[in-house]
Design a protein around this motif. Structure first.
Motif, PDB file in Angstrom:
ATOM      1  N   LEU A 123       0.257  -1.885  11.528  1.00  0.00           N
ATOM      2  CA  LEU A 123      -0.665  -2.803  12.198  1.00  0.00           C
ATOM      3  C   LEU A 123      -0.690  -2.538  13.699  1.00  0.00           C
ATOM      4  O   LEU A 123      -1.766  -2.466  14.312  1.00  0.00           O
ATOM      5  CB  LEU A 123      -0.261  -4.254  11.915  1.00  0.00           C
ATOM      6  N   LEU A 124       0.489  -2.379  14.296  1.00  0.00           N
ATOM      7  CA  LEU A 124       0.549  -2.090  15.729  1.00  0.00           C
ATOM      8  C   LEU A 124      -0.166  -0.789  16.077  1.00  0.00           C
ATOM      9  O   LEU A 124      -0.901  -0.724  17.055  1.00  0.00           O
ATOM     10  CB  LEU A 124       2.007  -2.016  16.194  1.00  0.00           C
ATOM     11  N   GLN A 125       0.042   0.235  15.272  1.00  0.00           N
ATOM     12  CA  GLN A 125      -0.601   1.522  15.534  1.00  0.00           C
ATOM     13  C   GLN A 125      -2.117   1.416  15.377  1.00  0.00           C
ATOM     14  O   GLN A 125      -2.870   1.981  16.170  1.00  0.00           O
ATOM     15  CB  GLN A 125      -0.046   2.604  14.597  1.00  0.00           C
ATOM     16  N   SER A 126      -2.553   0.670  14.368  1.00  0.00           N
ATOM     17  CA  SER A 126      -3.989   0.491  14.151  1.00  0.00           C
ATOM     18  C   SER A 126      -4.641  -0.223  15.337  1.00  0.00           C
ATOM     19  O   SER A 126      -5.691   0.199  15.828  1.00  0.00           O
ATOM     20  CB  SER A 126      -4.213  -0.294  12.860  1.00  0.00           C
ATOM     21  N   VAL A 127      -4.014  -1.301  15.786  1.00  0.00           N
ATOM     22  CA  VAL A 127      -4.568  -2.046  16.921  1.00  0.00           C
ATOM     23  C   VAL A 127      -4.506  -1.204  18.189  1.00  0.00           C
ATOM     24  O   VAL A 127      -5.433  -1.222  19.003  1.00  0.00           O
ATOM     25  CB  VAL A 127      -3.825  -3.398  17.085  1.00  0.00           C
TER      26      VAL A 127
ATOM     27  N   SER B  32      12.202  -4.987   0.778  1.00  0.00           N
ATOM     28  CA  SER B  32      11.321  -5.976   1.405  1.00  0.00           C
ATOM     29  C   SER B  32      11.310  -5.829   2.925  1.00  0.00           C
ATOM     30  O   SER B  32      10.250  -5.863   3.558  1.00  0.00           O
ATOM     31  CB  SER B  32      11.774  -7.379   1.013  1.00  0.00           C
ATOM     32  N   VAL B  33      12.483  -5.658   3.523  1.00  0.00           N
ATOM     33  CA  VAL B  33      12.567  -5.512   4.980  1.00  0.00           C
ATOM     34  C   VAL B  33      11.894  -4.218   5.431  1.00  0.00           C
ATOM     35  O   VAL B  33      11.140  -4.218   6.413  1.00  0.00           O
ATOM     36  CB  VAL B  33      14.046  -5.567   5.446  1.00  0.00           C
ATOM     37  N   VAL B  34      12.152  -3.132   4.726  1.00  0.00           N
ATOM     38  CA  VAL B  34      11.530  -1.851   5.086  1.00  0.00           C
ATOM     39  C   VAL B  34      10.011  -1.948   4.965  1.00  0.00           C
ATOM     40  O   VAL B  34       9.273  -1.473   5.837  1.00  0.00           O
ATOM     41  CB  VAL B  34      12.089  -0.700   4.216  1.00  0.00           C
ATOM     42  N   SER B  35       9.541  -2.598   3.914  1.00  0.00           N
ATOM     43  CA  SER B  35       8.098  -2.772   3.731  1.00  0.00           C
ATOM     44  C   SER B  35       7.501  -3.593   4.871  1.00  0.00           C
ATOM     45  O   SER B  35       6.438  -3.257   5.394  1.00  0.00           O
ATOM     46  CB  SER B  35       7.831  -3.451   2.394  1.00  0.00           C
ATOM     47  N   SER B  36       8.186  -4.647   5.260  1.00  0.00           N
ATOM     48  CA  SER B  36       7.710  -5.494   6.349  1.00  0.00           C
ATOM     49  C   SER B  36       7.650  -4.728   7.666  1.00  0.00           C
ATOM     50  O   SER B  36       6.674  -4.821   8.409  1.00  0.00           O
ATOM     51  CB  SER B  36       8.623  -6.717   6.483  1.00  0.00           C
ATOM     52  N   VAL B  37       8.700  -3.972   7.957  1.00  0.00           N
ATOM     53  CA  VAL B  37       8.735  -3.191   9.196  1.00  0.00           C
ATOM     54  C   VAL B  37       7.643  -2.131   9.198  1.00  0.00           C
ATOM     55  O   VAL B  37       6.951  -1.936  10.206  1.00  0.00           O
ATOM     56  CB  VAL B  37      10.135  -2.557   9.388  1.00  0.00           C
ATOM     57  N   GLU B  38       7.465  -1.463   8.067  1.00  0.00           N
ATOM     58  CA  GLU B  38       6.424  -0.435   7.980  1.00  0.00           C
ATOM     59  C   GLU B  38       5.024  -1.042   8.152  1.00  0.00           C
ATOM     60  O   GLU B  38       4.174  -0.476   8.843  1.00  0.00           O
ATOM     61  CB  GLU B  38       6.517   0.310   6.647  1.00  0.00           C
ATOM     62  N   SER B  39       4.799  -2.188   7.532  1.00  0.00           N
ATOM     63  CA  SER B  39       3.496  -2.856   7.672  1.00  0.00           C
ATOM     64  C   SER B  39       3.253  -3.245   9.124  1.00  0.00           C
ATOM     65  O   SER B  39       2.143  -3.102   9.643  1.00  0.00           O
ATOM     66  CB  SER B  39       3.438  -4.101   6.798  1.00  0.00           C
TER      67      SER B  39
END
Length: 191
Positions: free
Chosen positions: A94-98, A83-90
């Motif tokens: 998002l940061l890279q997309s923005v 869950s933590v890894v998924s959250s960090v990856e998401s």
């Protein structure tokens, strides 16, 4: 020959495994259960079982419950890590997309009039008026209206900053980011 005959095992010879471990149905079940499910504790459980059948059952129940509890704890830890890894990856995606979106917007809007590749206070104020820029910041959970008041804070170190430094400063101002000691010290120095 009796050894080649099919059918129930004849456990007459005390030196055979069949005699020692599979003499009766209950002993066969115990051997298969202990050696199959709890091989490391089989000797201890059998020793307790030799003294008392009740203690044997209690020890067996305890070992199964302890094993089940440890297995559930490990599954819980594994799920939490995933869950933590998924959250960090998401978050990173998002940061890279923005960041990519804002970089393209900065290039397309020709707001960087001097072509330096840096963002100045005046260029930032022009960017804030751009609806696409405001939308991209809102997607990042940045309060665009509150950002207008923080222009002086963002550019307090220098009048211009590189795009990567600018993105770091914007990412620090997200509504989902928790305050750190560094943030409290910066606020104290600001006041």
């Amino acid at each position: 020959d009796e050894k080649l005959r099919y059918g129930p095992m004849k456990a007459k010879d005390p030196d055979t495994v069949a005699y020692k471990q599979f003499r009766t149905v209950s002993q066969s079940m115990s051997t298969l259960l202990l050696n199959g499910a709890l091989p490391d504790q089989a000797g201890m459980i059998e020793a307790v079982g030799d003294d008392s059948f009740l203690h044997y059952l209690l020890m067996l129940a305890y070992m199964f419950l302890a094993s089940l509890t440890i297995m559930n704890m490990l599954v819980g830890v594994l799920c939490e890590v995933i869950s933590v890894v998924s959250s960090v990856e998401s978050e990173e995606m998002l940061l890279q997309s923005v960041k990519d979106k804002l970089g393209r917007l900065l290039e397309d809007s020709k707001i960087d009039a001097d072509g330096s590749g840096t963002i100045s206070t005046s260029e930032f104020r022009k960017l804030l008026k751009n609806k696409k820029f405001s939308k991209a910041l809102a997607d990042l959970s940045v309060d665009v209206v509150g950002l207008v008041d923080l222009v002086d804070y963002i550019f307090e170190q220098s009048a211009e900053m590189s795009f990567s430094d600018f993105m770091e400063a914007i990412a620090d101002l997200r509504g989902t980011k928790t305050a750190t000691v560094k943030d409290v010290v910066a606020l104290r120095n600001l006041v």
